[in-house]
Design a protein around this motif. Structure first.
Motif, PDB file in Angstrom:
ATOM      1  N   VAL A 104       0.842  -1.202   0.000  1.00 29.77           N
ATOM      2  CA  VAL A 104       0.000   0.000   0.000  1.00 29.77           C
ATOM      3  C   VAL A 104       0.877   1.252   0.000  1.00 29.77           C
ATOM      4  CG1 VAL A 104      -1.645   1.344   1.347  1.00 29.77           C
ATOM      5  CG2 VAL A 104      -1.974  -1.116   1.072  1.00 29.77           C
ATOM      6  N   ALA A 105       1.890   1.261   0.873  1.00 28.56           N
ATOM      7  CA  ALA A 105       2.757   2.438   0.969  1.00 28.56           C
ATOM      8  C   ALA A 105       3.476   2.676  -0.351  1.00 28.56           C
ATOM      9  CB  ALA A 105       3.766   2.256   2.096  1.00 28.56           C
ATOM     10  N   GLY A 162       1.966   5.698  -2.420  1.00 21.32           N
ATOM     11  CA  GLY A 162       2.930   6.780  -2.252  1.00 21.32           C
ATOM     12  C   GLY A 162       2.355   7.951  -1.469  1.00 21.32           C
ATOM     13  N   GLY A 163       3.002   9.086  -1.582  1.00 22.18           N
ATOM     14  CA  GLY A 163       2.511  10.322  -0.988  1.00 22.18           C
ATOM     15  C   GLY A 163       2.373  10.259   0.518  1.00 22.18           C
ATOM     16  N   LYS A 164       1.269  10.821   1.017  1.00 30.40           N
ATOM     17  CA  LYS A 164       1.078  10.946   2.470  1.00 30.40           C
ATOM     18  C   LYS A 164       0.954   9.589   3.139  1.00 30.40           C
ATOM     19  CE  LYS A 164      -0.344  15.603   3.038  1.00 30.40           C
ATOM     20  NZ  LYS A 164      -1.004  16.162   1.843  1.00 30.40           N
ATOM     21  N   LEU A 188       2.866   5.493   6.887  1.00 33.70           N
ATOM     22  CA  LEU A 188       3.155   4.088   7.185  1.00 33.70           C
ATOM     23  C   LEU A 188       4.637   3.850   7.441  1.00 33.70           C
ATOM     24  CD1 LEU A 188       0.796   2.378   4.590  1.00 33.70           C
ATOM     25  CD2 LEU A 188       0.549   2.387   7.062  1.00 33.70           C
ATOM     26  N   MET A 189       5.468   4.500   6.636  1.00 33.20           N
ATOM     27  CA  MET A 189       6.897   4.254   6.783  1.00 33.20           C
ATOM     28  C   MET A 189       7.453   4.902   8.056  1.00 33.20           C
ATOM     29  SD  MET A 189       8.108   2.148   4.717  1.00 33.20           S
ATOM     30  CE  MET A 189       6.598   1.218   4.636  1.00 33.20           C
TER      31      MET A 189
END
Lengths: 346, 327, 300
Positions: free
Chosen positions: C112-113, C117-119, C124-125
């Motif tokens: 998903v991350a 991408g983005g926010k 998540l990261m």
């Protein structure tokens, strides 16, 4: 203002790009920016482009790497959103067309790298059938198989190839699979992003012939992206030359080659190695393409242009009609370009 | 006498499914000051020929037969250390991607100076002056100021010039250039090719130019070798080969290049694709695609035969070939 | 099946003697552990069969040894060999379930991350980053402690196993998430994914049918290597007394119990479970190393 060339009255173009732009934010992360006291940095990949593609014709965009031609390809199929301007697909706003699966199935794309454009873990039959399933064009398993067989035959492969995986094919064969997949939703408009530049010449000829043949047979409309002028000459009705995110010249194919007007177009043609070995002396263009993050002011080509003067360094040239072409050049507009004519080929 | 002689070179790749013959009986030579172009489709073995000459075949590939001679001395069987010295001093290499050749951690000046002091009898001071000279020679503006820059501070075209300067600065006798302009834009390509050619002429350096771009070959090379499925199918003067190719494959290859000066309804094409190394047919490797194939092509493998001004590996030029042999 | 034996993977397997040996050892461990109730010489949990008289018997080859108990017995007269087999069973089950759990969480988050991408990616990261700053044993201890505080004492033992699995699993997902995110970023920009986007497939469908199958090779490697880690983590937790309950002793529990007798001379009670643990983890790790090399196209 429309910069399209002689639009035939009464017919809606397949695709119409109206002053489209796409900017990318290439700033460093916020924290780094604060430490270095830098502002945001924007890359103007496509910066105000207008063109029409009448149905059943081919428009090609040529230019060197980084000129934004591939970004245009992705803008017109909706892989990127526009930062400005709008794209009309058969008279309808692209975002509306993209929301409607029936409209969406009318546009497809062929990619450059035949090794990356096919999912390595899927069988060819599933790759080609994916659009058919996604758009729900056929739901009977046998019918889908039959259709995939037809498509593979159409692009010069055997229906038996369907059960193989992509790695079992050569680059040219993979590109045929890619074309079969694109054709499977019965599209009318195909965006081809450098479809032959990763292929060997002998295979390139096969693919170009196939694409021309399919266009005649199925009445397809192409937006063809390439850096190779000789290839473009073989397939295009009209050609747009791009430099640093802008169109510098848009002309009917024959006219562009018989009478290139913009100094950059001429430079590009001069740069092509002379295969016929007529012994003509080539004068290479000096310098390199500047960074699109900080393009030069005025006409972006002026640092490399032999015809540049004060006006070119300050004022951005607009596309204006010059004969049957549209050219964005002060020198052409003022007739200054005639002086250097003699030195040019043809 | 030839500077470089390649005699019956054979390169094999042992794999789990048996040994693949990547180069088979490749022979040619290059005279001092001469540019030999090597063309062919991807996988035809042109880059591998270059790699074998500079002693950088990727394992498990190995030279399984034949000889490579530089100025009459064998270099194909030298130990690694000795070959490395020859590679710096006598053979210069230019690859497609300049980033793989330049060390990103050192300034270009340091790399040039080190190369020169290692291989030439000069001190660092003199080497620095020479390095600036080379950078100017390959067309880097403001060379004196830029010599202490790092590779990433140069654009792609400029970097490739630096690589060329690096390959030339030890004044090698032979340059092996593998697709030196492919990563560059058209307008830069022309500049780089012109420069390479002038330099080779001036210094009397022999050059092997590997590329898939016939245009580049036509502009730069004196002679051309066309490769197909790991073998040379035709070799001869560039003018003859481009205008009157004798081998049906070279002819097909030339004809399939789209012309720039006119639009044709249908381009000439060669049907099918080059066989994989694991499935090269018996006899002539081109027999599956050749429009002029006859019985002998399926049985016997053709050697390079005299075909007028070029030499072609084609039975059409043997005695007793079918009528109308002159293509 | 035929395709498998013809594959490059099988070929590279047969060419590496250490790997074959590790595989055989790992297989023996797994079979011995899973079928312990069927093949173990004794049932160490059958209180009726335990004889206190048998306590502290040394291994069979020592002077006072008993051939009935090849590796000796512990303080309660349990056969060490059987205890190890049953213990390995608990260790393996916990390790395996924990890895499956972290794989599920990590792959989902990474996919998903990386794809969106983005926010979402940043959020998540960062969570993963924060978790990575705590040593995973600490995370496991923390989870274990919290559950112990929340769950009533009587049902502790029932919850013990799932809690350990959760604790070890949750401490490990960031590694999977990071790897999968990295591969997803690469795959997402490949043209086959763009082709799927041109037809207008939903992100979920693209992630599932296009991206996921192409990012699974590194996951397989990490999962194998993590199995060794998870088994060790469980042993550590049990050794510290916060892992599985003493009624279901794992290898870690056995080592802890034996530790008390190490200085009084009954070395076998702790050494044999220790050796079993080392052999099991080592064989699994060697398999993981081979898998990593075999699936890495650059090394082939």
């Amino acid at each position: 203002m429309s910069t399209s060339l002689t639009p035939r009255p009464g017919t809606t173009p397949m695709l119409s790009a109206q002053n489209i732009a796409r900017y990318f934010d290439v700033s460093k992360p916020l924290l780094q920016r604060m430490i270095a006291r830098e502002g945001k940095r924007t890359l103007r990949a496509v910066d105000g482009l207008s063109f029409d593609i009448p149905k059943g014709t081919t428009l090609s965009l040529v230019g060197e790497s980084g000129c934004g031609k591939s970004t245009v390809a992705r803008l017109v199929v909706g892989l990127y959103g526009t930062s400005g301007g709008r794209v009309m697909f058969d008279g309808q706003d692209l975002s509306l067309a993209r929301a409607d699966s029936k409209q969406r199935s009318r546009m497809q794309m062929i990619f450059q790298d035949p090794y990356a454009s096919l999912n390595p873990r899927w069988r060819v039959v599933d790759i080609v059938a994916e659009p058919i399933r996604a758009f729900g064009l056929l739901d009977d398993k046998q019918a889908i198989l039959r259709r995939v067989g037809e498509l593979l035959t159409q692009v010069g492969l055997s229906p038996l190839d369907g059960s193989k995986y992509p790695h079992e094919f050569s680059g040219g064969q993979r590109q045929r699979i890619s074309i079969a997949r694109a054709l499977s939703s019965n599209p009318e408009f195909l965006v081809c992003d450098e479809p032959t530049s990763a292929l060997d010449v002998s295979v390139q000829a096969q693919i170009l012939n196939l694409m021309k043949e399919l266009q005649t047979r199925l009445g397809l409309t192409y937006l063809f992206i390439s850096h190779n002028l000789a290839v473009v000459r073989q397939v295009s009705d009209r050609i747009g030359v791009m430099y640093l995110g802008k169109l510098v010249e848009l002309a009917p194919a024959e006219s562009l080659f018989s009478r290139p007007r913009h100094p950059y177009t001429r430079a590009l043609m001069e740069a092509i190695p002379d295969l016929e070995m007529t012994g003509r002396k080539r004068i290479p263009v000096g310098g390199e393409v500047p960074s699109p993050i900080s393009p030069p002011p005025g006409c972006t080509f002026h640092p490399r242009c032999p015809l540049a003067n004060e006006r070119c360094r300050i004022e951005v040239p607009l596309m204006t009609l010059a004969g049957d072409a549209m050219v964005a050049c002060h020198a052409v507009e003022e007739g200054r370009d005639q002086e250097g004519r003699g030195a040019l080929p043809r | 006498m030839s500077l470089l002689q390649v005699k019956n070179l054979r390169v094999e790749f042992p794999t789990r499914r048996g040994t693949l013959v990547a180069l088979d009986d490749v022979s040619f030579d290059i005279a001092p000051g001469e540019v030999l172009g090597v063309v062919g489709e991807s996988g035809a073995g042109k880059s591998m020929t270059g790699a074998a000459i500079i002693g950088l075949l990727e394992p498990p590939g190995r030279i399984a037969g034949g000889q490579i001679l530089l100025e009459g001395k064998r270099i194909d069987n030298l130990p690694y250390e000795q070959m490395r010295r020859i590679r710096g001093r006598q053979i210069g290499a230019i690859f497609q991607d300049p980033l793989t050749t330049l060390n990103p951690l050192y300034t270009i000046g340091r790399q040039l100076i080190e190369t020169m002091t290692t291989h030439l009898p000069i001190g660092p001071g003199e080497a620095r002056e020479k390095a600036i000279g080379w950078l100017e020679h390959v067309g880097i503006p403001a060379a004196r100021e830029r010599i202490d820059s790092y590779p990433h501070e140069f654009s792609g075209g400029m970097r490739q010039r630096v690589v060329i300067a690096l390959a030339l600065c030890a004044e090698p006798k032979l340059i092996v250039a593998d697709e030196p302009t492919t990563a560059l834009d058209v307008s830069i390509q022309a500049q780089v090719i012109a420069m390479l050619k002038t330099l080779a002429r001036e210094k009397g350096t022999a050059m092997m130019l590997v590329t898939h771009d016939m245009g580049v070959i036509a502009e730069t090379a004196d002679r051309v070798a066309v490769m197909y499925a790991g073998r040379i199918s035709e070799i001869g003067p560039v003018r003859e080969l481009v205008r009157h190719a004798r081998h049906p494959y070279s002819k097909g290859l030339m004809d399939s290049i789209p012309p720039l000066d006119r639009r044709v309804e249908r381009l000439q094409q060669i049907d099918g694709s080059m066989p994989r190394l694991s499935a090269i047919p018996k006899g002539c490797p081109y027999n599956t695609r050749c429009p002029r194939v006859f019985d002998r092509c399926y049985v016997e493998r053709p050697e390079l035969l005299d075909a007028g001004t070029t030499r072609a590996a084609c039975w059409l030029y043997a005695e007793g070939a079918p009528q109308g042999a002159s293509v | 099946m035929k395709a498998f034996f013809d594959s490059d993977l099988w070929w590279s397997f047969t060419r590496s003697p250490i790997t074959v040996l590790s595989a055989i050892v790992a297989l023996i461990c797994i079979v011995g552990a899973l079928f312990a109730p069927l093949i173990a010489p004794h049932n160490p949990f059958d209180l009726a069969s335990l004889q206190l008289m048998d306590a502290f018997k040394p291994p069979a080859w020592e002077g006072e040894g008993d051939s009935l108990f090849p590796l000796g017995t512990d303080d309660q007269g349990r056969d060490m060999l059987s205890a190890i087999m049953f213990g390995a069973r608990v260790s393996l089950i916990v390790g395996f379930c924990a890895v499956v759990f972290s794989t599920l969480v990590g792959v989902t988050v990474g996919l998903v991350a990386g794809y969106l991408g983005g926010k979402m990616d940043a959020l998540l990261m960062r969570i993963a980053d924060i978790q990575l700053t705590f040593p995973s044993i600490l995370v496991a201890l923390l989870v274990d402690g919290v559950v112990r505080a929340v769950v009533p004492r009587e049902v502790h033992d029932q919850f013990a196993l799932p809690v350990v699995i959760f604790a070890i699993g949750i401490s490990n997902w960031p590694q999977f998430a990071r790897t999968v995110r990295g591969s997803t970023l690469v795959e997402r920009n490949k043209e086959y994914v763009q082709a799927a986007r041109v037809i207008g497939l939903s992100p979920l469908r693209i992630m599932r049918s296009h991206v996921l199958p192409n990012v699974m090779s590194p996951v397989l490697v990490i999962a194998t290597l993590n199995l060794g880690f998870a088994i060790l983590a469980e042993a550590t937790l049990s050794f510290l007394g916060v892992g599985v309950p003493p009624t279901q002793p794992s290898l870690g529990t056995l080592i802890r119990i034996g530790n008390d007798f190490l200085f009084s001379g009954e070395w076998w009670i702790t050494i044999f479970p220790g050796i079993a643990l080392i052999v099991m983890v080592l064989s699994v790790n060697l398999l993981g190393d081979w898998l990593r090399d075999a699936l890495n196209p650059k090394l082939r």
